[in-house]
Structure formats: C-alpha cells, structure tokens
Design a protein around this motif. Sequence first.
Motif, PDB file in Angstrom:
ATOM      1  N   MET A 192       0.842  -1.194   0.000  1.00  0.00           N
ATOM      2  CA  MET A 192       0.000   0.000   0.000  1.00  0.00           C
ATOM      3  C   MET A 192       0.877   1.244   0.000  1.00  0.00           C
ATOM      4  O   MET A 192       1.742   1.417   0.858  1.00  0.00           O
ATOM      5  N   GLU A 193       0.693   2.105  -0.983  1.00  0.00           N
ATOM      6  CA  GLU A 193       1.511   3.314  -1.089  1.00  0.00           C
ATOM      7  C   GLU A 193       1.050   4.379  -0.102  1.00  0.00           C
ATOM      8  O   GLU A 193      -0.145   4.617   0.066  1.00  0.00           O
ATOM      9  N   LYS A 194       2.015   5.009   0.555  1.00  0.00           N
ATOM     10  CA  LYS A 194       1.696   6.047   1.528  1.00  0.00           C
ATOM     11  C   LYS A 194       1.294   7.331   0.804  1.00  0.00           C
ATOM     12  O   LYS A 194       1.992   7.777  -0.115  1.00  0.00           O
ATOM     13  N   GLU A 195       0.184   7.930   1.244  1.00  0.00           N
ATOM     14  CA  GLU A 195      -0.370   9.079   0.541  1.00  0.00           C
ATOM     15  C   GLU A 195      -0.275  10.378   1.346  1.00  0.00           C
ATOM     16  O   GLU A 195      -0.840  11.388   0.940  1.00  0.00           O
ATOM     17  N   THR A 196       0.445  10.345   2.453  1.00  0.00           N
ATOM     18  CA  THR A 196       0.426  11.503   3.351  1.00  0.00           C
ATOM     19  C   THR A 196       1.712  12.322   3.306  1.00  0.00           C
ATOM     20  O   THR A 196       1.942  13.160   4.182  1.00  0.00           O
ATOM     21  N   GLY A 197       2.535  12.106   2.291  1.00  0.00           N
ATOM     22  CA  GLY A 197       3.820  12.794   2.224  1.00  0.00           C
ATOM     23  C   GLY A 197       3.698  14.305   2.223  1.00  0.00           C
ATOM     24  O   GLY A 197       4.433  15.002   2.952  1.00  0.00           O
ATOM     25  N   ARG A 198       2.775  14.846   1.446  1.00  0.00           N
ATOM     26  CA  ARG A 198       2.618  16.300   1.376  1.00  0.00           C
ATOM     27  C   ARG A 198       2.090  16.852   2.694  1.00  0.00           C
ATOM     28  O   ARG A 198       2.496  17.937   3.125  1.00  0.00           O
ATOM     29  N   ILE A 199       1.188  16.119   3.336  1.00  0.00           N
ATOM     30  CA  ILE A 199       0.663  16.562   4.631  1.00  0.00           C
ATOM     31  C   ILE A 199       1.793  16.638   5.650  1.00  0.00           C
ATOM     32  O   ILE A 199       1.915  17.623   6.395  1.00  0.00           O
ATOM     33  N   GLU A 200       2.630  15.606   5.687  1.00  0.00           N
ATOM     34  CA  GLU A 200       3.713  15.565   6.656  1.00  0.00           C
ATOM     35  C   GLU A 200       4.750  16.649   6.384  1.00  0.00           C
ATOM     36  O   GLU A 200       5.256  17.288   7.313  1.00  0.00           O
ATOM     37  N   GLY A 201       5.068  16.868   5.101  1.00  0.00           N
ATOM     38  CA  GLY A 201       6.047  17.896   4.764  1.00  0.00           C
ATOM     39  C   GLY A 201       5.562  19.281   5.138  1.00  0.00           C
ATOM     40  O   GLY A 201       6.317  20.089   5.709  1.00  0.00           O
ATOM     41  N   PHE A 202       4.300  19.572   4.819  1.00  0.00           N
ATOM     42  CA  PHE A 202       3.728  20.872   5.178  1.00  0.00           C
ATOM     43  C   PHE A 202       3.674  21.044   6.695  1.00  0.00           C
ATOM     44  O   PHE A 202       4.002  22.113   7.223  1.00  0.00           O
ATOM     45  N   SER A 203       3.293  19.980   7.396  1.00  0.00           N
ATOM     46  CA  SER A 203       3.201  20.033   8.854  1.00  0.00           C
ATOM     47  C   SER A 203       4.563  20.289   9.486  1.00  0.00           C
ATOM     48  O   SER A 203       4.686  21.081  10.429  1.00  0.00           O
ATOM     49  N   ASP A 204       5.606  19.624   8.973  1.00  0.00           N
ATOM     50  CA  ASP A 204       6.952  19.842   9.495  1.00  0.00           C
ATOM     51  C   ASP A 204       7.355  21.302   9.370  1.00  0.00           C
ATOM     52  O   ASP A 204       7.989  21.866  10.272  1.00  0.00           O
ATOM     53  N   GLY A 205       6.991  21.918   8.250  1.00  0.00           N
ATOM     54  CA  GLY A 205       7.310  23.329   8.054  1.00  0.00           C
ATOM     55  C   GLY A 205       6.618  24.219   9.064  1.00  0.00           C
ATOM     56  O   GLY A 205       7.223  25.154   9.610  1.00  0.00           O
ATOM     57  N   VAL A 206       5.344  23.928   9.348  1.00  0.00           N
ATOM     58  CA  VAL A 206       4.598  24.733  10.315  1.00  0.00           C
ATOM     59  C   VAL A 206       5.173  24.564  11.723  1.00  0.00           C
ATOM     60  O   VAL A 206       5.336  25.536  12.469  1.00  0.00           O
ATOM     61  N   PHE A 207       5.492  23.319  12.095  1.00  0.00           N
ATOM     62  CA  PHE A 207       6.105  23.086  13.399  1.00  0.00           C
ATOM     63  C   PHE A 207       7.429  23.838  13.514  1.00  0.00           C
ATOM     64  O   PHE A 207       7.730  24.420  14.564  1.00  0.00           O
ATOM     65  N   ALA A 208       8.225  23.823  12.452  1.00  0.00           N
ATOM     66  CA  ALA A 208       9.518  24.506  12.481  1.00  0.00           C
ATOM     67  C   ALA A 208       9.350  26.008  12.664  1.00  0.00           C
ATOM     68  O   ALA A 208      10.074  26.639  13.449  1.00  0.00           O
ATOM     69  N   ILE A 209       8.385  26.591  11.950  1.00  0.00           N
ATOM     70  CA  ILE A 209       8.140  28.037  12.088  1.00  0.00           C
ATOM     71  C   ILE A 209       7.629  28.363  13.480  1.00  0.00           C
ATOM     72  O   ILE A 209       8.070  29.330  14.111  1.00  0.00           O
TER      73      ILE A 209
END
Length: 206
Positions: A1-18
């Motif tokens: 099963m291919e993971k479909e949440t890559g963009r969500i996780e990447g965007f979230s990491d950016g918000v946490f970092a800011i």
Amino acid sequence: MEKETGRIEGFSDGVFAIAITLLVLDLHVPEADAISNGNEILIFMKNQWPTFLAFILSFFSIFIMWVNHHKIFKQIYSRNSGIMFANGLILFLVSAVSYPTALLAKYFNGEAASVVVAIYTGIFVLINLAYNLLWYLASKNKKLLRPGITDEAIRKIHNNYLYGLPIYIIALAFSFWIPVVALMIILGLWIFWALSSGKIEMSMKE
C-alpha cells in the motif's frame, strides 16, 4: 500500500519549524547604554526568568508534539478531507502557541499570573483535543492506516492521547488556583508525552 500523506507531513513539518522558531522572538537582550558591566547583565537575565521559563516550556512542548505527530503519521497511510482538516486544526493551534507564550513571559510574575497561565494551559487542552480528533478520524476507517496494524495497537494509541486530556484539564483548573502547580503539571506532561511516543513506536512494530 503506497503512503499518501507525504505532502501533509512535509507541510506540517514546516509549520512546526516556524512555530518553534517564533518562540525565540520573545528573548531580548538589554540596550547597550543600559548595561555597563557583566554584573548588570546577570541581573538583567535574572529579571527575565519568566521569559526563559515560557520559552523552555513552549519549545519542548512543541518539540514533543512534533515527535508525536511524526509517530502518528507513521500509522496513517491514506488521507481524506477529515484527516486533512483535523491536521490543519492541529497546525493552527500549534502556530498560535507563541501568543500565550508571550503573555506568560510578560505577565507571569504579576497579578495577572492566573489568567495568563489559564490561557497558556488552555491552548494545550485544545491541541490535545485536536490530536484526539485526528486519530479518531483516521482510525475509524482501518483502510486509512498502515497495512497490518492491529486493533490492539489502534486502541493503545487512542488511549495514549485520551489519557492526556484529563491531565491538561487538571492543569487548567490549577491555573486559577496555584499557577505554578499548573506549569509543573505541564512540565510533567513532557515526560508523559515523551514516554508515550515510545508506546506508539512499539505499536508500530506489533
């Protein structure tokens, strides 16, 4: 099963970092003409202890929330609108942490301490509710989760987040009574969430 949440996780990491970077904006150095020797710098820093306390509390709170966010998305393989909006709610609340942190830094050592601590602990009550909502929406449809995850693992993660809620509410109650105790409870929750992230990791391996 291919993971479909890559963009969500990447965007979230950016918000946490800011969000975690914004906290440092409340740390100020004295004006050059206000300091004449090293002793005065130490006095200045001593008087700024509420600012350092607020920074440390919020930094590690956001950091541990990021760790748990990372672990929970190791379990979530697919996404739907509910998951995306619940995650957005988490990010909204995390990005707002800098404001109650600034209030805590400025007013904790005064008559408004109980109010600013209540606002500060209140934001974490809301964040905990948002995490519970995210996992509820993800786990109610097992097809959205990683292949092979067991019902027992799902239940453990659910309980892990749910058990934190009453502790946050207790901290909120103490805010109006003994603000220092409320912050001590928040401090204790670092340990709880740090240990609980390990439980999520164990659930991943079941």
